[in-house]
Design an enzyme around this catalytic site. Structure first.
Site, PDB file in Angstrom:
ATOM      1  N   TYR A  74       0.841  -1.203   0.000  1.00  0.00           N
ATOM      2  CA  TYR A  74       0.000   0.000   0.000  1.00  0.00           C
ATOM      3  C   TYR A  74       0.877   1.254   0.000  1.00  0.00           C
ATOM      4  CZ  TYR A  74      -3.783   3.239   0.959  1.00  0.00           C
ATOM      5  OH  TYR A  74      -4.676   4.272   0.856  1.00  0.00           O
ATOM      6  N   PHE A 126      -8.029  20.436 -25.195  1.00  0.00           N
ATOM      7  CA  PHE A 126      -8.418  19.032 -25.176  1.00  0.00           C
ATOM      8  C   PHE A 126      -9.606  18.909 -24.236  1.00  0.00           C
ATOM      9  CE2 PHE A 126      -8.571  14.641 -23.841  1.00  0.00           C
ATOM     10  CZ  PHE A 126      -8.780  14.076 -25.084  1.00  0.00           C
ATOM     11  N   THR A 127     -10.500  17.988 -24.559  1.00  0.00           N
ATOM     12  CA  THR A 127     -11.801  17.906 -23.881  1.00  0.00           C
ATOM     13  C   THR A 127     -11.686  17.853 -22.353  1.00  0.00           C
ATOM     14  OG1 THR A 127     -11.761  15.527 -24.250  1.00  0.00           O
ATOM     15  CG2 THR A 127     -12.933  16.860 -25.879  1.00  0.00           C
ATOM     16  N   ASP A 217       1.196  19.312 -21.523  1.00  0.00           N
ATOM     17  CA  ASP A 217       0.482  18.047 -21.610  1.00  0.00           C
ATOM     18  C   ASP A 217       1.414  17.185 -22.452  1.00  0.00           C
ATOM     19  OD1 ASP A 217      -0.950  15.831 -22.323  1.00  0.00           O
ATOM     20  OD2 ASP A 217      -2.860  16.889 -22.433  1.00  0.00           O
ATOM     21  N   LYS A 260      -0.988   6.469 -23.762  1.00  0.00           N
ATOM     22  CA  LYS A 260      -0.588   6.736 -25.147  1.00  0.00           C
ATOM     23  C   LYS A 260       0.894   6.355 -25.339  1.00  0.00           C
ATOM     24  CE  LYS A 260      -4.449   9.400 -24.724  1.00  0.00           C
ATOM     25  NZ  LYS A 260      -5.249   9.472 -23.477  1.00  0.00           N
ATOM     26  N   ARG A 385     -14.535  14.379 -33.935  1.00  0.00           N
ATOM     27  CA  ARG A 385     -13.802  15.450 -33.281  1.00  0.00           C
ATOM     28  C   ARG A 385     -14.209  16.738 -33.979  1.00  0.00           C
ATOM     29  NH1 ARG A 385     -11.377  13.560 -28.367  1.00  0.00           N
ATOM     30  NH2 ARG A 385     -13.621  13.729 -28.156  1.00  0.00           N
ATOM     31  N   PHE A 452     -19.969  14.302 -25.895  1.00  0.00           N
ATOM     32  CA  PHE A 452     -19.681  13.333 -26.964  1.00  0.00           C
ATOM     33  C   PHE A 452     -19.611  11.898 -26.459  1.00  0.00           C
ATOM     34  CE2 PHE A 452     -15.284  12.831 -25.623  1.00  0.00           C
ATOM     35  CZ  PHE A 452     -15.076  14.010 -24.901  1.00  0.00           C
TER      36      PHE A 452
HETATM   37  N1  F0G Z   1      -4.504  14.945 -22.782  1.00  0.00           N
HETATM   38  C1  F0G Z   1      -4.552  14.516 -24.045  1.00  0.00           C
HETATM   39  C2  F0G Z   1      -3.812  15.246 -25.102  1.00  0.00           C
HETATM   40  C3  F0G Z   1      -5.301  13.381 -24.362  1.00  0.00           C
HETATM   41  O1  F0G Z   1      -5.338  12.968 -25.620  1.00  0.00           O
HETATM   42  C4  F0G Z   1      -6.006  12.704 -23.347  1.00  0.00           C
HETATM   43  C5  F0G Z   1      -6.824  11.550 -23.647  1.00  0.00           C
HETATM   44  C6  F0G Z   1      -5.925  13.196 -22.042  1.00  0.00           C
HETATM   45  C7  F0G Z   1      -5.160  14.316 -21.800  1.00  0.00           C
HETATM   46  C8  F0G Z   1      -6.663  12.562 -20.903  1.00  0.00           C
HETATM   47  O2  F0G Z   1      -6.049  11.391 -20.545  1.00  0.00           O
HETATM   48  O3  F0G Z   1      -7.759   9.641 -21.068  1.00  0.00           O
HETATM   49  O4  F0G Z   1      -5.795   9.159 -19.610  1.00  0.00           O
HETATM   50  O5  F0G Z   1      -7.634  10.587 -18.796  1.00  0.00           O
HETATM   51  N2  F0G Z   1      -7.166  11.240 -24.814  1.00  0.00           N
HETATM   52  C9  F0G Z   1      -7.931  10.096 -25.199  1.00  0.00           C
HETATM   53  C10 F0G Z   1      -8.182  10.154 -26.673  1.00  0.00           C
HETATM   54  C11 F0G Z   1      -9.175   9.864 -24.424  1.00  0.00           C
HETATM   55  O6  F0G Z   1      -8.907   9.272 -27.176  1.00  0.00           O
HETATM   56  O7  F0G Z   1      -7.670  11.038 -27.351  1.00  0.00           O
HETATM   57  P1  F0G Z   1      -6.854  10.121 -19.978  1.00  0.00           P
END
Ligand code: F0G
Length: 462
Positions: A74, A126-127, A217, A260, A385, A452
């Site tokens: 832990y 980014f979303t 990022d 990624k 997108r 989305f």
């Molecule tokens: N930043 C970027 C540039 C991303 O592409 C993503 C996730 C995140 C942050 C968030 O990371 O999913 O680990 O919480 N992108 C995925 C995509 C969901 O399909 O592009 P996460």
């Protein structure tokens, strides 16, 4: 002499996973049941899954072996310390705050740095990143170069920050209202487009002069490093590993979704230089993610992640083959005159839906409709997108209308073959030839945030 340009994979296949083939009738039914949203499809109904490159990589035999030696203590797990070493060595950040995935790191970073009324400039949104910035009371302002908004523009660094735009934000609001600049490497929403080292450096210098932090990022910083090596003078003979470290040197910290570049199925981290900031981050970490030595990850996850981080830079062949495969698919579509975002990006090929189905107005969701049509044709799953992903303006309640209205075909790492890419290209070309038949959509269910993911639609008959 024959020009040798093959990007063939520096691995061979030891385990295979059979995939389910479907008929057109089955796919028509499946997409209806999914409300024309590919996020709501069952993966079993998908043949070639290009929804995302996130968490979909194939791990290596060494990563699987690492899982077995993960330490599930832990507190103070040895796997955590192996991860700290890997991040320090490969990215160059001293302080590691492990999280369950990227958005966990974004949440914590936004909470410790953003106060209500602050402004956060960034190179395209980014979303989830923007969600957390707004959730913390900030407002995101886009300062990416104009070229990024034009799918046809061949600028080699469409992820760059426009320094004049950034300066204008600082002048307008005052540096004290700008807690940090959110600098994404290989900008996802722009089509996987890189920033140049010169731009990273200049941005960092401008921010330092104004006492503003730069937070990367760095989710796809490895892919950005490859483009710098290929396109920026002076980097052609540098190793990917050394370019990656230099990218990070022009920042005060980074959020990373390890799903990624890092070649694992789950995980992420916030990395920082300042121990005091890290202390504040850990105080929130224990409430929202987990103890400071595991965040949201199991010991085995951290172990596989540490191995993945080292593996991605061990040779330059990995990244060359990864992006080589993406470019292979992109080149097939360019040759067939299918409008795509150019230059081809690092993690996927982005179809220009605005150009492909110009008869569908943006408030009828052209990219969403094209994504659904593509799935029905051959079982290839992409992702919208465009306007659906952009959401609504919190102030006016209207749709945000992004200039880019795209279908993303994202390539998982080390998963599909060149023959799969041929199948995808054939399907996209077939759908493109019959594009006049694609009709617009309307919502039958629209969630308030990050709509989305769970929205449902129905076709609007002509
Ligand atoms: N930043 C970027 C540039 C991303 O592409 C993503 C996730 C995140 C942050 C968030 O990371 O999913 O680990 O919480 N992108 C995925 C995509 C969901 O399909 O592009 P996460």
């Amino acid at each position: 002499m024959v020009e040798r340009r093959s990007w063939a994979e520096p691995f061979r296949i030891k385990v295979v996973e059979p995939i389910h083939m479907t008929t057109r009738e089955e796919r028509v039914r499946a997409i209806e049941e999914a409300g024309y949203n590919t996020f709501l499809l069952r993966a079993d109904d998908v043949y070639i899954d290009l929804l995302t490159d996130s968490g979909t990589s194939a791990m290596s035999d060494r990563q699987w072996a690492s899982m077995m030696i993960g330490d599930e203590a832990y507190a103070g797990s040895h796997s955590f310390y192996r991860l700290v070493d890997a991040v320090q060595e490969v990215y160059g950040y001293e302080e590691l705050v492990p999280t369950h995935q990227g958005r966990g790191a974004e949440h914590i970073l936004s909470q410790i740095l953003i106060s209500p009324g602050d402004v956060v400039p960034g190179n395209m949104y980014f979303t989830t990143t923007r969600f957390h910035q707004e959730y913390a009371g900030g407002r995101f302002v886009d300062v990416i170069v104009e070229e990024a908004h034009d799918p046809a523009d061949l600028h080699p660094f469409k992820g760059n920050i426009d320094l004049a735009k950034l300066q204008a934000v600082i002048d307008e609001h005052g540096a004290e209202k700008v807690p940090y600049v959110s600098f994404e490497t290989n900008v996802n929403m722009a089509g996987g487009q890189p920033a140049s080292m010169a731009n990273l450096k200049a941005t960092y210098e401008l921010c330092r002069a104004n006492d503003i932090l730069v937070m990367l990022d760095a989710t796809r910083a490895l892919e950005n490093a490859y483009f710098i090596q290929q396109r920026e003078a002076g980097f052609e003979d540098r190793s990917i590993g050394s370019i990656l470290r230099e990218i990070c040197s022009y920042s005060d910290g980074a959020t990373v979704s390890s799903k990624k570049d890092n070649l694992v199925n789950i995980g992420g981290f916030l990395a920082l230089r300042d121990p005091e900031l890290a202390r504040r981050a850990r105080a929130l970490l224990v409430a929202f993610e987990g103890l400071q030595t595991y965040g949201g990850m199991a010991g085995r996850d951290m172990e596989a992640l540490a191995t993945g981080i080292r593996e991605m830079v061990a040779t330059d062949d990995h990244i060359r083959a990864r992006i080589g495969q993406v470019e292979y698919l992109g080149d097939l579509l360019i040759k067939a005159d299918v409008p795509v975002v150019r230059p081809i990006g690092g993690h996927g090929v982005f179809l220009d839906a605005a150009a492909i189905v110009p008869h569908v107005p943006q408030d009828r969701f052209p990219a969403q409709a094209l994504t659904a049509a593509l799935y029905v044709d051959a079982g290839v799953r992409g992702m919208e997108r465009g306007v659906v992903s952009a959401g609504r303006d919190p102030a006016t309640g209207d749709h945000k209308y992004p200039k880019l209205e795209l279908v993303r075909l994202t390539i998982p790492r080390r998963v599909y073959t060149q023959a799969h890419m041929d199948v995808v290209a054939e399907s996209v070309i077939a759908v493109h030839e019959q594009r006049d038949r694609i009709e617009g959509l309307r919502f039958t269910y629209e969630p308030e945030d990050l709509r989305f993911f769970q929205a449902r639609f129905e076709p609007i008959p002509a």
